[in-house]
Write a protein that holds these residues in place. Structure first.
Motif, PDB file in Angstrom:
ATOM      1  N   ASN A 384       0.798  -1.223   0.000  1.00 57.02           N
ATOM      2  CA  ASN A 384       0.000   0.000   0.000  1.00 57.02           C
ATOM      3  C   ASN A 384       0.833   1.277   0.000  1.00 57.02           C
ATOM      4  O   ASN A 384       0.372   2.317  -0.482  1.00 57.02           O
ATOM      5  N   ASP A 385       2.063   1.198   0.529  1.00 57.89           N
ATOM      6  CA  ASP A 385       2.899   2.398   0.594  1.00 57.89           C
ATOM      7  C   ASP A 385       3.751   2.583  -0.654  1.00 57.89           C
ATOM      8  O   ASP A 385       4.240   3.689  -0.903  1.00 57.89           O
ATOM      9  N   LEU A 386       3.959   1.502  -1.437  1.00 58.11           N
ATOM     10  CA  LEU A 386       4.813   1.623  -2.623  1.00 58.11           C
ATOM     11  C   LEU A 386       4.135   1.084  -3.878  1.00 58.11           C
ATOM     12  O   LEU A 386       3.858   1.838  -4.815  1.00 58.11           O
ATOM     13  N   ILE A 387       3.835  -0.217  -3.913  1.00 60.73           N
ATOM     14  CA  ILE A 387       3.347  -0.847  -5.139  1.00 60.73           C
ATOM     15  C   ILE A 387       2.047  -0.214  -5.626  1.00 60.73           C
ATOM     16  O   ILE A 387       1.848   0.016  -6.823  1.00 60.73           O
ATOM     17  N   ALA A 388       1.148   0.118  -4.721  1.00 62.49           N
ATOM     18  CA  ALA A 388      -0.148   0.688  -5.110  1.00 62.49           C
ATOM     19  C   ALA A 388      -0.016   2.055  -5.761  1.00 62.49           C
ATOM     20  O   ALA A 388      -0.951   2.525  -6.419  1.00 62.49           O
ATOM     21  N   HIS A 389       1.137   2.698  -5.609  1.00 58.81           N
ATOM     22  CA  HIS A 389       1.336   4.031  -6.186  1.00 58.81           C
ATOM     23  C   HIS A 389       2.040   3.980  -7.548  1.00 58.81           C
ATOM     24  O   HIS A 389       2.422   5.030  -8.076  1.00 58.81           O
TER      25      HIS A 389
END
Length: 631
Positions: A384-389
């Motif tokens: 949620n903090d990296l891949i989702a962005h």
């Protein structure tokens, strides 16, 4: 890689196999003669035609230039020596065999049973029996001088010659092969059952569904290639059943290809993770057709449903492929590919568990939990903090620095972001906890650079972000795996997560962005894109652009210098792994003497721009690639 292999094959054909006779008509294609157990297949439809087309290419014409004469003759002698060393010492030259084929030539790697490997060749010789007999007589004489034993046998009603070769020193058993001559074919194999099948098929006996042609994957791949090529008959066809083909290669060279981690090979992991959905890969290759120096079509047949980590391979078709403004105008290659990155992340766990956790379930979840909750770790929710962005658009470009050395290659990977600030914060938290990375600043950007291994802090155990060692405890400390990019530099800029192989290349990209002179405005790039658009497939999952005169330079000059075994280029490492000795720490010897290679600028004038595009379909993927003439 595929394009390089194509040029090598076509080069040998063009130099040595010319003047072949008329093509045989009304003969069954080789795939109807070969058994279903074929795992690798290549067919040249007509050598005379292929050689003529090769002579029309700029590279083929270059080989006829007087400045290339010494090199061509030297390379011919080297390859003939290598062929003799790799196979039986037949004492043959290409002039002895070039006039034998009259039509199709097909070669196959076969897996008659698990752990077994066989080879076969079928050559059409209509109107060329006399030349074929002369060739076989010379082979027989040379083999007998070396101690080989020959005897005649009758198989399926044909008179067959069996050759028992002298047992090489160190081999467990002596090699045997068979050959047979008819008015229409010369057929050979090192497996009696395979040859028996071929001879039965020549007489119209046996089940057609038990041939290569009767296999669904082969039929699907060839039919899709033909649809892509419309009415054009290909000069070369090829096919592999990927997992079976690798097993055959492992049987032939287990010390080179059976790479294992904790008792399991990568092949084992891919099988258990559902990648056997990829049932066949094959294609058409043509030389000097239309405006193309080289045109190839490749089909990957992988019908759903997908299971386990095979589900990671979701590559959506898109329309936007214009290079980003910060991409330097002079890069050697530029590639963009689209992937459903969040979907891939969500199905990565089983693969990780199988590959790195000795098959123990939940290891990947432990890693993610440690990254999030361990007080000594980065405390980051990786999903949620990296891949989702990340948007799912990935870019790779390559270049090199002069003078050419084994470490000249430069690579940069870029992942487009939806939230640059969030990605930058996630990278900061990860890198701050990594003792192999150090923080630098350049042009207002924070860059995380890998510390050289010799200067990195010494640790007693391998950790990931402060986590305990992955997997079960070991009584003896294992050496950590080598870094993929030992000199990497990472930053977040211009809406992308940028990972470069070297700090200097990342600086070049950042500097270029201040005074944009984009790749998209270059004439050669625009020419390749117009050519791709003319194929009428506006939505692709990947596109590739290459200045082949720049892409091949590092490899060429390293061969010239005799330093290819020391190469740290991506291609060089793959080649060295495949051709290596299989002994840890031992550097292979270079197989081709490059001392007589002409200056690279002589060759570069025959290497034009190239492109490739790919698109996803219901049953897999289609790739179309080409090389254009150098203007």
């Amino acid at each position: 890689m595929q394009r390089i292999c194509c040029w090598l094959v076509l080069g040998m054909v063009g130099w040595w196999w010319s003047g072949t006779g008329r093509a045989a008509e009304n003969l069954p294609p080789s795939e109807t003669l070969l058994p279903a157990a074929v795992k690798g297949f290549i067919s040249i439809s007509n050598l005379e035609q292929l050689a003529a087309h090769w002579g029309k290419t700029q590279l083929g014409q270059l080989m006829q230039d007087p400045t290339m004469k010494e090199f061509v003759e030297d390379l011919r002698a080297q390859l003939e020596d290598r062929l003799s060393e790799a196979h039986v010492r037949l004492g043959l030259h290409w002039e002895d065999v070039k006039d034998v084929p009259s039509g199709e030539i097909a070669f196959a790697r076969i897996q008659p049973a698990p752990g077994k490997a066989a080879s076969a060749a079928v050559v059409q010789i209509v109107g060329r029996r006399q030349q074929a007999e002369a060739l076989l007589e010379k082979i027989t004489t040379n083999l007998q001088k070396q101690g080989a034993k020959l005897r005649q046998e009758t198989i399926e009603g044909f008179q067959v010659t069996r050759v028992d070769l002298p047992k090489p020193e160190g081999d467990e058993e002596a090699k045997v092969f068979y050959y047979v001559l008819t008015d229409e074919y010369l057929a050979t194999s090192d497996d009696e059952a395979v040859l028996r099948f071929i001879l039965a098929r020549l007489q119209g006996r046996g089940d057609p569904q038990q041939t290569l042609a009767g296999q669904k994957a082969f039929a699907k791949v060839m039919a899709r290639c033909q649809k892509e090529a419309t009415s054009q008959a290909p000069q070369i066809r090829w096919f592999i059943e990927p997992f079976g083909y690798v097993e055959v290669l492992q049987t032939l060279a287990p010390e080179r290809l059976a790479h294992r981690r904790k008792g399991r090979s990568i092949l084992d992991v891919l099988k258990t993770q559902g990648f056997t959905a990829i049932q066949g890969i094959g294609g058409y290759v043509d030389v000097a057709v239309g405006d193309f120096e080289l045109l190839h079509r490749t089909v990957i047949y992988a019908p759903p449903p997908y299971e386990k980590s095979m589900r990671m391979l979701r590559l959506p078709n898109q329309q936007e492929f214009r290079p980003q403004p910060w991409v330097p105008k002079d890069v050697a290659t530029y590639t963009t590919i689209y992937a459903d990155i969040l979907h891939a992340f969500d199905h990565f766990g089983p693969f990780f568990d199988d590959m790195f956790g000795e098959g123990e379930k939940g290891v990947w979840e432990e890693v993610l939990d440690g990254l999030k909750n361990d007080p000594n770790g980065p405390q980051i929710d990786l999903r949620n903090d990296l891949i989702a962005h990340l948007t799912g658009r990935a870019t790779m470009m390559s270049d090199y620095e002069l003078p050419i050395t084994p470490t000249s290659e430069r690579l940069l990977y870029a992942l487009e972001t939806k939230n640059e600030k969030a990605v930058s914060e996630a990278i900061r938290r990860i890198m701050e906890k990594d003792r192999t990375m150090r923080r630098r600043e350049y042009g207002g950007h924070v860059i995380w650079e890998a510390i050289p291994p010799s200067a990195a802090p010494q640790k007693t155990e391998v950790v990931v972000g402060g986590l305990p060692p992955i997997g079960k405890p070991k009584p003896k400390q294992q050496e950590p795996a080598p870094r993929v990019l030992p000199t990497a530099a990472v930053t977040v800029a211009y809406g992308h997560l940028l990972v470069a192989s070297h700090f200097d290349f990342l600086k070049k990209v950042l500097d270029h962005a201040q005074k944009p002179d984009p790749l998209a405005d270059r004439l050669d790039y625009q020419l390749v894109q117009r050519t791709i658009d003319a194929f009428g497939a506006p939505e692709n999952c990947a596109r590739f652009f290459s200045r082949t005169d720049e892409e091949y330079r590092a490899t060429y000059e390293l061969i010239q210098q005799g330093k290819m075994p020391q190469s740290e280029t991506l291609f060089g490492r793959l080649l060295n792994q495949f051709l290596g000795t299989g002994k840890k720490g031992e550097v292979r010897k270079q197989r081709i003497d490059g001392a007589k290679l002409p200056d690279y600028q002589v060759v570069a004038r025959a290497l034009g721009p190239a492109g490739l595009f790919a698109y996803s379909e219901q049953e897999g993927w289609v790739l179309v690639g080409f090389t254009l003439k150098k203007k």
